[in-house]
Design an enzyme around this catalytic site. Structure first.
Site, PDB file in Angstrom:
ATOM      1  N   CYS A   1       0.764  -1.125   0.222  1.00 53.87           N
ATOM      2  CA  CYS A   1       0.058  -0.017  -0.183  1.00 53.87           C
ATOM      3  C   CYS A   1       0.998   1.120   0.152  1.00 53.87           C
ATOM      4  CB  CYS A   1      -0.992  -0.202   1.147  1.00 53.87           C
ATOM      5  SG  CYS A   1      -1.621   1.202   1.450  1.00 53.87           S
TER       6      CYS A   1
ATOM      7  N   CYS B   1      -7.966   1.190   0.296  1.00 50.65           N
ATOM      8  CA  CYS B   1      -7.441   0.203   1.305  1.00 50.65           C
ATOM      9  C   CYS B   1      -7.316  -1.167   0.814  1.00 50.65           C
ATOM     10  CB  CYS B   1      -8.040   0.669   2.593  1.00 50.65           C
ATOM     11  SG  CYS B   1      -7.583  -0.535   4.062  1.00 50.65           S
TER      12      CYS B   1
ATOM     13  N   CYS C   1      -9.032 -10.814  21.918  1.00 53.08           N
ATOM     14  CA  CYS C   1      -8.098 -10.087  20.891  1.00 53.08           C
ATOM     15  C   CYS C   1      -7.084  -9.368  21.462  1.00 53.08           C
ATOM     16  CB  CYS C   1      -8.875  -9.213  20.115  1.00 53.08           C
ATOM     17  SG  CYS C   1      -9.875  -8.150  21.208  1.00 53.08           S
TER      18      CYS C   1
END
Ligand SMILES: C[S@@+](CC[C@H](N)C(=O)[O-])C[C@H]1O[C@@H](n2cnc3c(N)ncnc32)[C@H](O)[C@@H]1O
Length: 428
Positions: free
Chosen positions: A69, A152, A384
């Site tokens: 990116c 993105c 997480c």
């Protein structure tokens, strides 16, 4: 304060930065890789460690690749695009192991499986896109400056290039919003939430016109005002929910409910969590922080009875609906904060417990009360955040519950985030 020096990066730590040492002092440097030799500039000095930034790479790590990116390094969304995906997963395993050892106090944690994401790009079904002074994108790392982007590569193909379209939308609305929340389902049905500051000018755009501007299959959009904890809904146009199908289960997901972000891994995650319920005949399963019933419903299909507890009303409504569309009569849901719901947990006295809290994890009281459950045999703790997971595991241990094994399931490629499934059991 600025001072440059040469540093060899030893490893990556939770948070994504590389760690090197100078005269025994730890130095954390973002966007580095193990074995990099870098010239860095100290940016801040804290007690016991420093934070620094790369000025020049003197010797490249063998683990470096070219980031995909063009915004990588500036945009705060990704941490590790400069590292090949297989290595990212290895480094996450090391981080999990170290957290379980140092914070969890487990000498040799049994991490019996590492499950990489089937695709490391275009996996995200949702994004919270920031807006500031005409810029649309994500925050810079550790800053509230918006990096203006056009696409993105982590987002699903239908929404990955939505940014210029959102900029076009800005010209149609009278007040600049703070954020756009975009969700795209497995069938490419898109929900959009526009979050405004507390005071903003009211407006209305026909759904069909907005669909044209955005160039996606928009099924509904909502106007929200910034709230103290969550955005407050003002109005919704069109449908405020969509569906996800995962294996043989179907879930309604409303615009205000949480659902797992990695569309390629959600089935693996559900399968690994519900596997325990297939292997042993549990009577009663509890699911804390159950969301739309993502685990309660599949687990409920194997056990005699199941219940879920969740604080978000929208998610609980979805969960109640989801148990019906999946034909389960033995499952029930309660809208409660976990702490308030502990009375329900005690009354049900489950022998199997699934727990999937937000990043902050559990607290001493929740752990103490869970540990007192007289019929409890097994806990599946989905986390997480490996640091709060390890902290909670150490607390569980003090209350007679220990970790048997853990799996790392990568839900967040290109970022430092680590998802773990830990299997715990009562030892006394
Ligand atoms: C990581 S998500 C997991 C959701 C679900 N297990 C899934 O996989 O889709 C955490 C959930 O906890 C809920 N939550 C956050 N704080 C809570 C609390 N104090 N008590 C109960 N639920 C809470 C959130 O609304 C969210 O749905």
């Amino acid at each position: 304060m600025e001072k440059s020096f040469k540093l060899k990066i030893e490893k990556l730590v939770y948070g994504g930065r590389g760690l090197g040492r100078i005269n025994g002092r730890a130095v954390f440097v973002p966007f580095t890789a193990p074995e990099d030799v870098v010239l860095v500039e100290e940016r801040s000095r804290k007690s016991g460690y420093s934070e620094a930034e790369v000025v020049k790479i003197l010797k490249r790590s063998p683990y470096r690749v070219k980031p995909k990116c063009p915004y990588f390094g500036k945009c705060g969304g990704c941490d590790w695009q400069h590292i090949p995906y297989e290595k990212q997963v290895e480094f996450k395993r090391d981080i999990l192991e170290e957290n379980l050892q140092k914070i969890g106090k487990i000498k040799k944690p049994n991490i019996d499986e590492v499950i990489p994401s089937p695709s490391s790009w275009n996996y995200r079904n949702r994004a919270q896109i920031k807006v500031k002074k005409g810029k649309v994108g994500f925050f810079e790392k550790n800053s509230h400056q918006v990096v203006d982007i056009d696409s993105c590569p982590l987002l699903k193909e239908d929404i990955s290039g939505i940014f210029p379209r959102l900029k076009k939308l800005l010209r149609e609305i009278p007040t600049e919003p703070l954020e756009f929340h975009v969700y795209s389902s497995g069938k490419d049905e898109v929900l959009l939430k526009i979050i405004f500051p507390k005071r903003f000018k009211r407006f209305e755009i026909p759904l069909s016109k907005l669909k044209g501007i955005l160039g996606v299959n928009l099924v509904g959009y909502g106007i929200y005002r910034q709230g103290d904890v969550f955005p407050e809904r003002i109005r919704f146009f069109g449908r405020d929910f969509t569906y996800e199908t995962v294996g043989r289960f179907k879930f309604r997901i409303s615009a205000d409910s949480f659902f797992q972000v990695n569309r390629f891994q959600v089935k693996n995650l559900i399968d690994k969590v519900s596997q325990v319920a297939k292997e042993y005949q549990y009577m009663l399963a509890g699911d804390l922080y159950c969301g739309v019933g993502t685990f309660t419903i599949p687990v409920g299909s194997y056990v005699h009875r199941a219940f879920g507890i969740e604080s978000n009303f929208s998610a609980v409504s979805d969960a109640l609906y989801n148990k019906d569309i999946n034909g389960l009569r033995n499952v029930t849901f309660f809208c409660r904060e976990t702490e308030e719901g502990l009375e329900i947990v005690k009354e049900y006295n489950p022998d199997l417990l699934i727990i999937d809290p937000p990043r902050s994890g559990l607290n001493e009281r929740i752990i103490r009360e869970i540990s007192k459950l007289t019929r409890l045999k097994k806990i599946v703790y989905v986390s997480c955040n490996p640091s709060t997971l390890a902290r909670d595991i150490a607390t569980f241990y003090r209350h007679g519950i220990s970790m048997e094994r853990a799996k790392l399931i990568d839900m967040f490629p290109q970022t430092y985030h680590v998802e773990t499934i830990a299997y715990l059991r009562k030892v006394r």
